[in-house]
Design a protein around this motif. Structure first.
Motif, PDB file in Angstrom:
ATOM      1  N   ASN A   1      -9.763   1.895  -4.020  1.00  0.00           N
ATOM      2  CA  ASN A   1      -9.428   3.317  -4.079  1.00  0.00           C
ATOM      3  C   ASN A   1      -9.666   3.776  -5.522  1.00  0.00           C
ATOM      4  O   ASN A   1      -8.794   3.619  -6.384  1.00  0.00           O
ATOM      5  CB  ASN A   1      -7.954   3.499  -3.675  1.00  0.00           C
ATOM      6  CG  ASN A   1      -7.523   4.952  -3.748  1.00  0.00           C
ATOM      7  OD1 ASN A   1      -8.208   5.786  -4.342  1.00  0.00           O
ATOM      8  ND2 ASN A   1      -6.384   5.251  -3.149  1.00  0.00           N
TER       9      ASN A   1
ATOM     10  N   THR B   1      -7.285  -3.396  -2.471  1.00  0.00           N
ATOM     11  CA  THR B   1      -6.457  -4.115  -1.493  1.00  0.00           C
ATOM     12  C   THR B   1      -7.300  -5.197  -0.829  1.00  0.00           C
ATOM     13  O   THR B   1      -8.423  -4.929  -0.397  1.00  0.00           O
ATOM     14  CB  THR B   1      -5.928  -3.150  -0.406  1.00  0.00           C
ATOM     15  OG1 THR B   1      -5.279  -2.066  -1.062  1.00  0.00           O
ATOM     16  CG2 THR B   1      -4.948  -3.839   0.526  1.00  0.00           C
TER      17      THR B   1
ATOM     18  N   LYS C   1      -7.174   5.982  -7.512  1.00  0.00           N
ATOM     19  CA  LYS C   1      -5.921   5.400  -7.996  1.00  0.00           C
ATOM     20  C   LYS C   1      -6.124   4.058  -8.697  1.00  0.00           C
ATOM     21  O   LYS C   1      -5.151   3.392  -9.061  1.00  0.00           O
ATOM     22  CB  LYS C   1      -4.953   5.223  -6.827  1.00  0.00           C
ATOM     23  CG  LYS C   1      -4.599   6.541  -6.163  1.00  0.00           C
ATOM     24  CD  LYS C   1      -3.307   6.499  -5.443  1.00  0.00           C
ATOM     25  CE  LYS C   1      -2.146   6.801  -6.348  1.00  0.00           C
ATOM     26  NZ  LYS C   1      -0.902   6.977  -5.625  1.00  0.00           N
TER      27      LYS C   1
ATOM     28  N   SER D   1       0.841  -1.216   0.000  1.00  0.00           N
ATOM     29  CA  SER D   1       0.000   0.000   0.000  1.00  0.00           C
ATOM     30  C   SER D   1       0.866   1.251   0.000  1.00  0.00           C
ATOM     31  O   SER D   1       0.576   2.223  -0.693  1.00  0.00           O
ATOM     32  CB  SER D   1      -0.858   0.068   1.262  1.00  0.00           C
ATOM     33  OG  SER D   1      -1.879  -0.815   1.187  1.00  0.00           O
TER      34      SER D   1
ATOM     35  N   SER E   1      -6.996   1.184  -7.502  1.00  0.00           N
ATOM     36  CA  SER E   1      -6.328   0.085  -6.793  1.00  0.00           C
ATOM     37  C   SER E   1      -7.304  -0.589  -5.839  1.00  0.00           C
ATOM     38  O   SER E   1      -8.256   0.032  -5.353  1.00  0.00           O
ATOM     39  CB  SER E   1      -5.105   0.597  -6.030  1.00  0.00           C
ATOM     40  OG  SER E   1      -5.516   1.353  -4.923  1.00  0.00           O
TER      41      SER E   1
ATOM     42  N   SER F   1      -1.345   4.192  -1.661  1.00  0.00           N
ATOM     43  CA  SER F   1      -2.790   3.977  -1.636  1.00  0.00           C
ATOM     44  C   SER F   1      -3.157   3.359  -0.285  1.00  0.00           C
ATOM     45  O   SER F   1      -3.373   2.153  -0.171  1.00  0.00           O
ATOM     46  CB  SER F   1      -3.165   3.039  -2.799  1.00  0.00           C
ATOM     47  OG  SER F   1      -4.544   2.884  -2.872  1.00  0.00           O
TER      48      SER F   1
ATOM     49  N   THR G   1      -4.903   2.146   3.262  1.00  0.00           N
ATOM     50  CA  THR G   1      -6.208   1.531   3.548  1.00  0.00           C
ATOM     51  C   THR G   1      -6.703   2.009   4.907  1.00  0.00           C
ATOM     52  O   THR G   1      -5.902   2.372   5.769  1.00  0.00           O
ATOM     53  CB  THR G   1      -6.085  -0.004   3.585  1.00  0.00           C
ATOM     54  OG1 THR G   1      -5.055  -0.351   4.517  1.00  0.00           O
ATOM     55  CG2 THR G   1      -5.751  -0.569   2.228  1.00  0.00           C
ATOM     56  N   ARG G   2      -8.029   1.965   5.076  1.00  0.00           N
ATOM     57  CA  ARG G   2      -8.596   2.320   6.386  1.00  0.00           C
ATOM     58  C   ARG G   2      -8.302   1.197   7.379  1.00  0.00           C
ATOM     59  O   ARG G   2      -7.921   1.422   8.503  1.00  0.00           O
ATOM     60  CB  ARG G   2     -10.114   2.512   6.271  1.00  0.00           C
ATOM     61  CG  ARG G   2     -10.520   3.802   5.585  1.00  0.00           C
ATOM     62  CD  ARG G   2     -12.033   3.915   5.480  1.00  0.00           C
ATOM     63  NE  ARG G   2     -12.629   2.822   4.711  1.00  0.00           N
ATOM     64  CZ  ARG G   2     -12.637   2.772   3.375  1.00  0.00           C
ATOM     65  NH1 ARG G   2     -12.079   3.733   2.675  1.00  0.00           N
ATOM     66  NH2 ARG G   2     -13.199   1.761   2.738  1.00  0.00           N
TER      67      ARG G   2
ATOM     68  N   GLU H   1     -10.813  -3.342   0.055  1.00  0.00           N
ATOM     69  CA  GLU H   1     -10.971  -1.883  -0.044  1.00  0.00           C
ATOM     70  C   GLU H   1     -10.557  -1.422  -1.431  1.00  0.00           C
ATOM     71  O   GLU H   1      -9.492  -1.806  -1.919  1.00  0.00           O
ATOM     72  CB  GLU H   1     -10.079  -1.182   0.988  1.00  0.00           C
ATOM     73  CG  GLU H   1     -10.630  -1.231   2.392  1.00  0.00           C
ATOM     74  CD  GLU H   1      -9.880  -0.282   3.334  1.00  0.00           C
ATOM     75  OE1 GLU H   1      -9.260   0.695   2.855  1.00  0.00           O
ATOM     76  OE2 GLU H   1      -9.922  -0.537   4.541  1.00  0.00           O
TER      77      GLU H   1
END
Ligand SMILES: Cc1cc2nc3c(=O)[nH]c(=O)nc-3n(C[C@H](O)[C@H](O)[C@H](O)COP(=O)(O)OP(=O)(O)OC[C@H]3O[C@@H](n4cnc5c(N)ncnc54)[C@H](O)[C@@H]3O)c2cc1C
Length: 506
Positions: free
Chosen positions: A357, A364, A360, A229, A362, A234, A236-237, A355
């Motif tokens: 994004n 994850t 971008k 990431s 992307s 990018s 992640t939460r 997740e």
């Protein structure tokens, strides 16, 4: 550690719709599903395919009966459905198996609650497996003499991978490749930038560095997802914490039938004695660690041996000398944005989180279980569509082929004069691992590499040649379950195997 020797691999294509970083189970299913959905897929792993967490599991395909204790009914129902689907799709590679739970003093419940729990589990699993049963102490001991006398037992049913997890993962890589994907092991993502709506990805392998481009990136780096990431910029939460689990293979079979013994350790955690051909696997532990790279240590060995010897009624207790192989991995457990890093990780859900994004392009994938792999594949396709990629409804991207020609394989080996007992083992193993492709090597030296393993020299050569094998460990540990069930000394002393490996350039 087995010897490593690198061969080269080339690929022509430079532009992809999707680039997947990490070829454990999550990356592998994403690759098979996305390629089957008509996208041009690249999947890479910096080690071999399934070289990390996905080679360290308990090899179970299960609904997670123990999560009933933490009231995660929705998760258990979902995992049971996933298990049932896998059992139907892989009648040879995934087999139902009984779990005989011995209700000793560490068991968190007695026989009545045990009966209720196993029936509830069966019910929540939509009756997808054999009906549970309960046994008197006398009956349990007569079924499995390794159990302690005087303890009642309950039996419920889940499923397991008779070969191993990494071979199962490789099946998805193979499927993705067959559909046209590019799959590269020993290739690392070392740099990335996202400009004008496209990713530029820098890959590094033994052949040097190379740049490819992709519309979207899937981060399936397992315990290293946060590192990737960062590379992708990018974030992640959700975050990950790691729980270490070890397994040991011992050189004797502890169960009389093909079943798992389920026992509780002194911390009241479930652990298992699993059959592995003519050997047994014992595990696992659950220790919080910060570093995902782990090794089994003396403390782990002492703990596991104490638990298994305390809980079983073996005439000859298991000793350290009987351990022929060990493995250790971390479960990547997801902490969502609101949870604290320090919360009791035993209580953390084993659910995966995906997740996306959109800015971008992307995606994850964090956490999860092998058992949930078909859901991960489907969810990834939905996320890719959400990012604007033209992913069709995937064509067939998982499951075994036709079962019609299995008896032909047996007849071929019979004509070769292979002894009936050996033939049964060889046909079972060849068919399970290769289906109809087994005809391509069936007549090539149908002699077992190790007696009792059901793997022939012909199969060994076929796998080395056709399944992206670059090192001895790829072949013996991941594509075939040899190094898991035979010790390093046994492998070194098998002169025929050693010369076959040298002939194959390994
Ligand atoms: C002890 C233990 C027992 C378990 N038992 C079970 C079980 O019985 N049943 C079950 O369903 N689940 C089980 N699990 C869970 C299951 O094994 C994991 O959830 C699953 O294997 C995780 O797969 P993954 O693809 O996310 O990660 P991984 O398998 O770790 O794959 C990630 C890959 O990313 C690669 N990578 C990382 N960084 C890069 C980079 N920069 N470039 C290229 N590649 C990179 C790594 O080399 C690695 O191969 C168990 C887990 C453990 C630890």
């Amino acid at each position: 550690m087995l010897q490593k020797q690198t061969k080269s691999h080339n690929f022509e294509q430079n532009d992809f719709d999707v680039a997947i970083v990490g070829a454990g189970i999550n990356g592998a299913v994403a690759a098979a599903a996305a390629q089957a959905a008509g996208l041009r897929v690249l999947i890479i792993d910096r080690g071999d395919f399934a070289n990390f967490t996905s080679q360290e599991s308990s090899n179970l395909v299960w609904g997670g009966i123990k999560y009933l204790q933490t009231y995660e009914f929705a998760l258990v129902a979902k995992l049971c459905q996933a298990r049932n689907r896998l059992i139907r799709a892989y009648p040879n590679q995934i087999q139902e198996i009984g779990f005989l739970a011995s209700l000793g003093p560490n068991a968190p419940f007695g026989r009545l609650l045990g009966i209720f729990g196993t029936w509830f589990y069966w019910f929540i699993g939509t009756a997808g497996t054999t009906i549970p049963a309960s046994y008197s102490a006398k009956r349990a001991k007569s079924m499995e003499p390794a159990l302690k006398s005087g303890l009642k037992a309950v039996e419920y049913f889940d499923a397991y991978l008779p070969d191993n997890d990494s071979r199962f993962v490789y099946g998805f890589i193979k499927r993705a490749k067959k559909l046209g994907a590019t799959a590269l092991n020993y290739t690392e993502l070392v740099g990335a930038s996202h400009e004008s709506g496209r990713w530029s990805l820098e890959l590094s392998s033994a052949e040097g560095k190379r740049t490819v481009s992709a519309s979207a990136v899937i981060n399936a780096a397992g315990p290293f997802a946060q590192d990737v990431s960062q590379l992708l910029e990018s974030p992640t939460r959700a975050r990950l914490v790691f729980s270490k689990g070890v397994h040991f293979t011992i050189n004797r079979r502890l169960t009389s039938q093909n079943r798992v013994l389920a026992l509780w350790d002194e911390q009241k955690r479930l652990f298992y004695v699993l059959p592995m051909g003519d050997r047994s696997i014992i595990g696992t532990t659950d220790t919080r660690v910060d570093n995902p790279r782990t090794e089994p240590n003396d403390q782990d060995i002492d703990f596991v041996l104490k638990q298994v010897n305390d809980q079983l009624g073996l005439e000859q207790p298991i000793t350290r000398q009987e351990i022929i192989a060990s493995r250790s991995g971390v479960r990547p457990l997801v902490i969502d944005g609101k949870q604290s890093q320090n919360q009791d990780w035993h209580q953390l859900s084993r659910k995966h989180v995906i997740e996306a994004n959109p800015a971008k392009a992307s995606i994850t994938i964090l956490g999860g279980k092998l058992t949930d792999c078909l859901n991960v594949g489907a969810e990834v396709i939905a996320e890719l569509r959400g990012l604007g990629l033209q992913a069709k409804l995937p064509r067939k991207w998982f499951g075994e082929g036709s079962q019609a020609r299995r008896t032909e394989l047996d007849q071929i080996l019979e004509r070769q004069g292979v002894d009936a007992v050996v033939r049964t083992r060889l046909v079972e193993g060849m068919w399970r691992r290769h289906g109809e492709r087994a005809f391509e090597f069936a007549t090539d030296e149908p002699v077992e590499v190790f007696e009792g393993l059901g793997i022939s020299f012909g199969e060994l050569r076929y796998v080395a040649k056709t399944e992206d094998v670059l090192t001895r460990e790829d072949l013996l540990r991941r594509r075939l379950p040899i190094a898991m069930s035979r010790s390093a000394a046994e492998i070194a002393e098998n002169s025929k195997l050693q010369s076959a490996l040298v002939d194959m350039g390994l």
